[in-house]
Motif scaffolding. Structure first.
Motif, PDB file in Angstrom:
ATOM      1  N   ALA A 189       0.822  -1.328  -0.084  1.00 51.97           N
ATOM      2  CA  ALA A 189      -0.045   0.024   0.053  1.00 51.97           C
ATOM      3  C   ALA A 189       0.788   1.249   0.049  1.00 51.97           C
ATOM      4  O   ALA A 189       0.726   2.247  -0.696  1.00 51.97           O
ATOM      5  CB  ALA A 189      -0.931   0.001   1.150  1.00 51.97           C
ATOM      6  N   GLU A 190       1.879   1.184   0.723  1.00 56.90           N
ATOM      7  CA  GLU A 190       2.854   2.519   0.739  1.00 56.90           C
ATOM      8  C   GLU A 190       3.524   2.584  -0.704  1.00 56.90           C
ATOM      9  O   GLU A 190       3.761   3.961  -1.184  1.00 56.90           O
ATOM     10  CB  GLU A 190       3.947   2.205   1.779  1.00 56.90           C
ATOM     11  N   ILE A 191       3.824   1.560  -1.396  1.00 54.24           N
ATOM     12  CA  ILE A 191       4.455   1.836  -2.684  1.00 54.24           C
ATOM     13  C   ILE A 191       3.429   2.480  -3.678  1.00 54.24           C
ATOM     14  O   ILE A 191       3.379   3.417  -4.291  1.00 54.24           O
ATOM     15  CB  ILE A 191       4.498   0.500  -3.108  1.00 54.24           C
ATOM     16  N   ALA A 192       2.103   1.909  -3.370  1.00 58.83           N
ATOM     17  CA  ALA A 192       0.850   2.426  -4.279  1.00 58.83           C
ATOM     18  C   ALA A 192       0.675   3.983  -3.936  1.00 58.83           C
ATOM     19  O   ALA A 192       0.494   4.855  -4.726  1.00 58.83           O
ATOM     20  CB  ALA A 192      -0.365   1.698  -3.898  1.00 58.83           C
ATOM     21  N   ARG A 193       0.933   4.329  -2.766  1.00 56.25           N
ATOM     22  CA  ARG A 193       0.828   5.854  -2.275  1.00 56.25           C
ATOM     23  C   ARG A 193       1.780   6.533  -2.824  1.00 56.25           C
ATOM     24  O   ARG A 193       1.559   7.829  -3.289  1.00 56.25           O
ATOM     25  CB  ARG A 193       0.727   5.942  -0.548  1.00 56.25           C
ATOM     26  N   CYS A 194       3.045   6.226  -2.919  1.00 53.50           N
ATOM     27  CA  CYS A 194       4.047   6.852  -3.378  1.00 53.50           C
ATOM     28  C   CYS A 194       3.987   7.068  -5.115  1.00 53.50           C
ATOM     29  O   CYS A 194       4.218   8.092  -5.448  1.00 53.50           O
ATOM     30  CB  CYS A 194       5.357   6.297  -3.142  1.00 53.50           C
ATOM     31  N   THR A 209       1.167   7.253  -6.581  1.00 54.82           N
ATOM     32  CA  THR A 209       0.297   8.093  -6.954  1.00 54.82           C
ATOM     33  C   THR A 209       0.329   9.464  -6.406  1.00 54.82           C
ATOM     34  O   THR A 209       0.071  10.384  -6.887  1.00 54.82           O
ATOM     35  CB  THR A 209      -1.001   7.748  -6.353  1.00 54.82           C
ATOM     36  N   GLY A 210       1.199   9.512  -5.328  1.00 51.67           N
ATOM     37  CA  GLY A 210       1.422  10.726  -4.765  1.00 51.67           C
ATOM     38  C   GLY A 210       0.213  11.307  -3.516  1.00 51.67           C
ATOM     39  O   GLY A 210       0.051  12.225  -3.075  1.00 51.67           O
ATOM     40  N   ALA A 211      -0.778  10.204  -3.454  1.00 50.25           N
ATOM     41  CA  ALA A 211      -1.904  10.523  -2.513  1.00 50.25           C
ATOM     42  C   ALA A 211      -1.224  10.963  -0.897  1.00 50.25           C
ATOM     43  O   ALA A 211      -0.305  10.042  -0.649  1.00 50.25           O
ATOM     44  CB  ALA A 211      -2.724   9.334  -2.743  1.00 50.25           C
ATOM     45  N   LYS A 212      -2.087  11.468  -0.366  1.00 48.23           N
ATOM     46  CA  LYS A 212      -1.883  11.357   0.981  1.00 48.23           C
ATOM     47  C   LYS A 212      -2.308  10.282   1.842  1.00 48.23           C
ATOM     48  O   LYS A 212      -1.329  10.042   2.857  1.00 48.23           O
ATOM     49  CB  LYS A 212      -2.679  12.802   1.651  1.00 48.23           C
ATOM     50  N   GLY A 213      -3.202   9.554   1.341  1.00 48.60           N
ATOM     51  CA  GLY A 213      -3.382   8.218   2.025  1.00 48.60           C
ATOM     52  C   GLY A 213      -4.001   7.201   0.824  1.00 48.60           C
ATOM     53  O   GLY A 213      -4.459   7.731   0.067  1.00 48.60           O
ATOM     54  N   ILE A 214      -3.835   5.975   1.330  1.00 46.48           N
ATOM     55  CA  ILE A 214      -4.190   5.148   0.252  1.00 46.48           C
ATOM     56  C   ILE A 214      -5.315   3.816   1.094  1.00 46.48           C
ATOM     57  O   ILE A 214      -4.870   3.529   2.221  1.00 46.48           O
ATOM     58  CB  ILE A 214      -3.242   4.038  -0.413  1.00 46.48           C
ATOM     59  N   ARG A 215      -6.437   3.858   0.319  1.00 46.11           N
ATOM     60  CA  ARG A 215      -7.226   2.763   1.085  1.00 46.11           C
ATOM     61  C   ARG A 215      -7.595   1.577   0.024  1.00 46.11           C
ATOM     62  O   ARG A 215      -7.439   1.732  -1.143  1.00 46.11           O
ATOM     63  CB  ARG A 215      -8.910   3.623   1.169  1.00 46.11           C
ATOM     64  N   PHE A 216      -7.765   0.369   0.762  1.00 44.63           N
ATOM     65  CA  PHE A 216      -8.304  -0.650  -0.062  1.00 44.63           C
ATOM     66  C   PHE A 216      -9.462  -0.542  -0.562  1.00 44.63           C
ATOM     67  O   PHE A 216     -10.465  -0.274   0.054  1.00 44.63           O
ATOM     68  CB  PHE A 216      -8.198  -1.775   1.056  1.00 44.63           C
ATOM     69  N   PHE A 217      -9.621  -1.123  -2.012  1.00 44.26           N
ATOM     70  CA  PHE A 217     -11.030  -1.398  -2.461  1.00 44.26           C
ATOM     71  C   PHE A 217     -11.573  -2.757  -2.573  1.00 44.26           C
ATOM     72  O   PHE A 217     -12.428  -3.143  -1.815  1.00 44.26           O
ATOM     73  CB  PHE A 217     -10.985  -0.823  -3.924  1.00 44.26           C
ATOM     74  N   HIS A 218     -10.876  -3.518  -3.231  1.00 42.42           N
ATOM     75  CA  HIS A 218     -10.982  -5.016  -2.921  1.00 42.42           C
ATOM     76  C   HIS A 218      -9.656  -5.900  -3.558  1.00 42.42           C
ATOM     77  O   HIS A 218      -8.793  -5.293  -4.116  1.00 42.42           O
ATOM     78  CB  HIS A 218     -12.231  -5.474  -3.905  1.00 42.42           C
ATOM     79  N   ASP A 219      -9.677  -7.127  -3.157  1.00 43.39           N
ATOM     80  CA  ASP A 219      -8.601  -7.954  -3.922  1.00 43.39           C
ATOM     81  C   ASP A 219      -9.296  -8.943  -4.875  1.00 43.39           C
ATOM     82  O   ASP A 219     -10.413  -9.183  -4.834  1.00 43.39           O
ATOM     83  CB  ASP A 219      -7.832  -8.792  -2.840  1.00 43.39           C
ATOM     84  N   HIS A 220      -8.248  -9.535  -5.616  1.00 42.35           N
ATOM     85  CA  HIS A 220      -9.041 -10.764  -6.321  1.00 42.35           C
ATOM     86  C   HIS A 220      -7.710 -11.586  -6.745  1.00 42.35           C
ATOM     87  O   HIS A 220      -7.092 -11.183  -7.339  1.00 42.35           O
ATOM     88  CB  HIS A 220     -10.004 -10.448  -7.605  1.00 42.35           C
ATOM     89  N   LEU A 251      -4.891   2.266   4.586  1.00 44.28           N
ATOM     90  CA  LEU A 251      -3.757   1.347   4.690  1.00 44.28           C
ATOM     91  C   LEU A 251      -2.258   1.847   4.639  1.00 44.28           C
ATOM     92  O   LEU A 251      -1.112   1.150   5.393  1.00 44.28           O
ATOM     93  CB  LEU A 251      -3.374   0.181   3.645  1.00 44.28           C
ATOM     94  N   ALA A 252      -2.105   3.146   4.141  1.00 46.60           N
ATOM     95  CA  ALA A 252      -0.935   3.925   4.165  1.00 46.60           C
ATOM     96  C   ALA A 252      -1.232   5.467   4.283  1.00 46.60           C
ATOM     97  O   ALA A 252      -2.041   5.842   3.491  1.00 46.60           O
ATOM     98  CB  ALA A 252      -0.300   3.546   2.853  1.00 46.60           C
ATOM     99  N   VAL A 253      -0.500   6.202   4.918  1.00 48.57           N
ATOM    100  CA  VAL A 253      -0.733   7.639   5.012  1.00 48.57           C
ATOM    101  C   VAL A 253       0.722   8.323   4.872  1.00 48.57           C
ATOM    102  O   VAL A 253       1.729   7.722   5.393  1.00 48.57           O
ATOM    103  CB  VAL A 253      -1.326   7.956   6.241  1.00 48.57           C
ATOM    104  N   GLU A 254       0.727   9.514   4.234  1.00 43.52           N
ATOM    105  CA  GLU A 254       1.994  10.168   4.339  1.00 43.52           C
ATOM    106  C   GLU A 254       2.533  10.766   5.722  1.00 43.52           C
ATOM    107  O   GLU A 254       1.514  11.024   6.438  1.00 43.52           O
ATOM    108  CB  GLU A 254       1.610  11.394   3.563  1.00 43.52           C
TER     109      GLU A 254
END
Length: 266
Positions: free
Chosen positions: A90-95, A97-108, A261-264
């Motif tokens: 999740a932290e990689i995803a946040r970095c 995108t540059g988002a302040k925080g990243i939320r989970f939507f779903h897995d598959h 899951l991840a925050v700046e």
């Protein structure tokens, strides 16, 4: 867990590549131990009957020939939850995108089965998700070595700049390239992404992507996890993840099903 896997971070070079092209590959995301563990957990959850996850099609169905898929496996198996909610991913995803925080939507869990396998046609993901904003993305983790023989991914660089297009029916697809004729995107050459097991790609929800058919004798196993920037709002479009959750249109998607899951770090 190896030190390499435990301490892995995303370089600025990878971030720049992702933002320019709409996808990026990362090798050796999982340690050998993590890979074996995740394979075991996925086998258990795919073999289980019932539960709270959703099997999108049964053996013999037309969609099953494209993908044998279970959605929200974390709801049936704590081991899958360990990886679906993994803070490193999740932290990689946040970095990226540059988002302040990243939320989970779903897995598959995604198994491209041997035998009468069909390619996953060129499509965008975000057009199916009930989100007003752009920025959501997926991690696609290979649990097997993947190449064009068993269903590796392909991406069209810079195609995430096309915006939301018409959704593609994965069983009876139209040609997504019809929507970008005469644009710079139409001139881009697709990039094939073979990978070793334990490696991954991240791709923007608007990036055109495709997966080859599986002509080998074994299933091709992958885990995909969808993330969204914190504050992403609900569009009201019907989706199996959000239906019956009493979400309010145009309000942020959050709550027990969509953890942060991840925050700046300030």
């Amino acid at each position: 867990m190896s030190n390499v896997a435990a301490e892995q971070t995303i370089s600025q070079e990878k971030i720049n590549f992702y933002r320019e092209n709409g996808f990026v590959q990362m090798d050796n995301l999982l340690s050998t131990q993590e890979l074996e563990e995740l394979r075991e957990y996925m086998a258990e959850v795919m073999e289980a009957e019932g539960g709270h996850s959703t099997q999108t099609d049964k053996k013999g169905g037309t969609y099953y020939r494209v993908l044998n898929q279970k959605v929200n496996t974390w709801r049936d198996h704590g081991g899958m939850g360990k990886y679906s909610f993994h803070p490193r991913f999740a932290e990689i995803a946040r970095c990226l995108t540059g988002a302040k925080g990243i939320r989970f939507f779903h897995d598959h869990a995604l198994l491209k089965m041997p035998g009468d396998s069909k390619p996953t046609p060129w499509h965008q993901d975000l057009v199916f998700w009930p989100m007003n904003e752009t920025g959501a993305l997926s991690i696609w983790i290979a649990l097997d070595d993947v190449d064009e023989n068993n269903g590796c991914m392909m991406f069209v660089p810079k195609s995430h700049t096309a915006g939301k297009l018409t959704p593609i029916n994965l069983v009876d697809p139209t040609d997504i390239n019809e929507y970008v004729k005469g644009t710079e995107i139409a001139q881009q050459q697709p990039v094939k992404v073979p990978m070793k097991a334990g490696s991954c790609t991240f791709h923007d929800g608007l990036t055109f992507h495709y997966a080859h058919a599986n002509v080998t004798e074994k299933p091709r196993r992958a885990l995909a996890i969808i993330y969204m920037p914190d504050g992403t709002t609900y569009s009201g479009v019907s989706h199996l993840i959000t239906d019956n959750l009493d979400l309010k249109e145009n309000e942020p998607i959050r709550g027990r099903m969509f953890p942060l899951l991840a925050v700046e770090v300030e």
